[in-house]
Design a protein around this motif. Structure first.
Motif, PDB file in Angstrom:
ATOM      1  N   PRO A 224      33.429  40.603  34.307  1.00  0.00           N
ATOM      2  CA  PRO A 224      32.607  41.526  34.702  1.00  0.00           C
ATOM      3  C   PRO A 224      33.827  41.712  36.501  1.00  0.00           C
ATOM      4  N   SER A 225      34.177  41.283  36.748  1.00  0.00           N
ATOM      5  CA  SER A 225      34.920  41.126  38.259  1.00  0.00           C
ATOM      6  C   SER A 225      35.762  40.318  38.470  1.00  0.00           C
ATOM      7  N   CYS A 457      30.286  45.001  38.574  1.00  0.00           N
ATOM      8  CA  CYS A 457      29.893  44.313  37.893  1.00  0.00           C
ATOM      9  C   CYS A 457      28.969  43.498  37.855  1.00  0.00           C
TER      10      CYS A 457
END
Length: 503
Positions: A224-225, A457
């Motif tokens: 995701p991030s 994200c």
């Protein structure tokens, strides 16, 4: 993130590779050999092929693949939709290679019966711009109606390599082998129903070495991030942002409840919900951690807006006077916004719509069409162009929802490869708004420049949470409320590493 290109960019890479000293026919042989290897790996028991060839280099790939298959002991049915004697250049050399292998192309007719264990689509390739014409349309219909699994060479015939739109009709492939560089149109719009399993075969070409060919988009990965690192051990709720969700007009409370609960699960330090007074009890019962406030007028919002770090506006908002007032107050607050549902419809009706950088907007194709003054069919015909035009008109960062959701602004475009048909149910967009709002509340204080990354994200978290939920209980019957707990796991990747489960 993997770079995605438009068809003309890939053709330019092909031209440059040939100009650098690789013979064009050798590159064609390399492509056909890689596709044939993929076929054998995917269907190891197959011993008979039906290969359908059109014109141009895509047909050339098919003729070479047919020759390789014969040399490997396959029984090959070779069907030509264009006179093979009329093909020249590398495609003509491919026809000659097939004939040297003992093949005699059979002219297409509507009553042909496919005899292969696997059928190969080498009909049209990436050069198609208008709608599929006869006899190709009839051949595509026959392929789709057959019982054989289908291998598409480079792209399913009839699918736009740039947009993912179906140009009249398209082959429903079981496996697509695409060459040199990945194509944007294989990952968004209708592509999900036509590409099947996807394999990129670079053929020894490194597109990243051509810096002047800027990718048309980027395919998002499953991490995701970097924003989601473990928290400091001494952090407190004030460090993680205060999100205000505005929605739930009288009689429409569910959407705002979903958004606010999902936001709480994604780590916003505090979540407040401003909703019609009759929904307060339901919110307290569903999620007492959300600080719910019954609001009757925009004046009731004033202290809530002042305390918030970010705002989600739109879920269940309605377009009547209550919703209009709440929308205008949210716009005037000067805080980062996540805009969804009825707030998008109110924006579309604005006489002088604002243009700003500090908002994330999440339309489905119908809402995007209203914002652009066109039809949803127009949006789906060229989803990347729709995102670009939305960003040009309104600024900000856009999530065009649907299969292969697009996340973009005036500077860049990304494609989400995750998600599943179970997400076609009410409330999924509200859950996405809650996820995005929670991220913006936690990290958006770093400035407008981070919103693009937070949008990417959030979209990945949402789609992968849905995939995990579907893996656990199936796609049919998947509810938006199922996503929050899975998204929470994904938002804590170093504690609960579920990446392998999601694949």
């Amino acid at each position: 993130m993997r770079p995605l290109y438009r068809a003309e960019q890939v053709r330019e890479l092909d031209r440059r590779t040939i100009a650098a000293g690789i013979d064009g026919f050798a590159l064609m042989q390399r492509a056909a050999s890689a596709a044939f290897d993929a076929l054998r790996q995917r269907w190891p028991e197959a011993r008979r092929l039906s290969v359908l060839c059109g014109a141009g280099n895509n047909a050339g790939d098919g003729y070479v693949l047919a020759a390789l298959a014969v040399c490997d002991g396959f029984d090959v049915q070779l069907i030509a939709l264009r006179d093979p004697d009329g093909l020249d250049g590398d495609a003509g050399r491919a026809v000659a290679m097939a004939r040297r292998a003992g093949l005699r192309p059979q002219a297409w007719s509507a009553d042909i019966r496919l005899t292969g264990d696997v059928a190969v689509d080498a009909l049209l390739g990436t050069g198609l711009s208008g709608e599929v014409r006869e006899p190709f349309a009839a051949a595509i219909a026959m392929l789709n109606a057959s019982d054989q699994p289908l291998l598409a060479v480079d792209i399913p015939s009839g699918l736009s390599a740039d947009t993912g739109a179906v140009l009249g009709c398209a082959v429903e492939a079981t496996l697509t082998t695409t060459f040199i560089a990945d194509k944007l149109g294989l990952h968004t719009g209708a592509a999900a129903a036509y590409v099947g399993e996807h394999r990129l075969l670079p053929l020894g070409v490194d597109a990243s070495q051509h810096a002047d060919l800027v990718p048309a988009a980027w395919l998002l990965g499953d991490t995701p991030s970097g924003w989601l690192a473990p928290r400091r051990r001494n952090s407190h709720k004030g460090d993680h942002g205060h999100l205000l969700v505005i929605g739930g007009a009288p009689g429409f409370g569910g959407a705002a409840l979903l958004a606010s609960e999902t936001a709480a699960r994604l780590g916003a330090g505090r979540v407040s919900l401003a909703t019609a007074p009759e929904h307060v009890t339901a919110s307290l019962t569903r999620c007492p951690e959300v600080m719910v406030h019954g609001v009757r007028s925009p004046a009731d919002l004033t202290p809530l807006l002042a305390a918030a770090d970010a705002i989600v506006v739109g879920p269940g908002l309605g377009q009547a006077a209550w919703g209009q007032g709440m929308w205008q107050a949210a716009l005037a607050a000067g805080k980062p916004l996540v805009v969804d549902a009825d707030a998008l419809n109110l924006l579309a009706e604005a006489v002088a719509p604002p243009k700003r950088d500090d908002w994330i907007l999440t339309p489905h194709p119908g809402e995007a069409a209203r914002l652009l003054g066109c039809s949803s069919r127009d949006v789906q015909r060229d989803r990347p162009a729709a995102v670009a035009e939305l960003a040009r008109r309104y600024g900000g960062h856009w999530v065009l929802k649907g299969a292969g959701s697009l996340v973009g602004d005036e500077a860049a475009l990304a494609v989400c490869p995750f998600g599943n048909p179970g997400m076609a149910s009410g409330g999924m967009g509200d859950a996405l708004s809650g996820i995005l709002g929670a991220l913006v509340a936690q990290f958006g204080r770093s400035g407008d420049s981070v919103l693009a990354e937070l949008a990417r994200c959030g979209v990945v978290l949402h789609a992968r949470a849905a995939d995990l939920a579907a893996a656990g209980g199936g796609e049919r019957g998947l509810l938006a409320g199922d996503l929050a707990s899975y998204a929470r796991l994904l938002a804590n990747p170093r504690i609960n590493d579920v990446r392998d489960t999601a694949r």
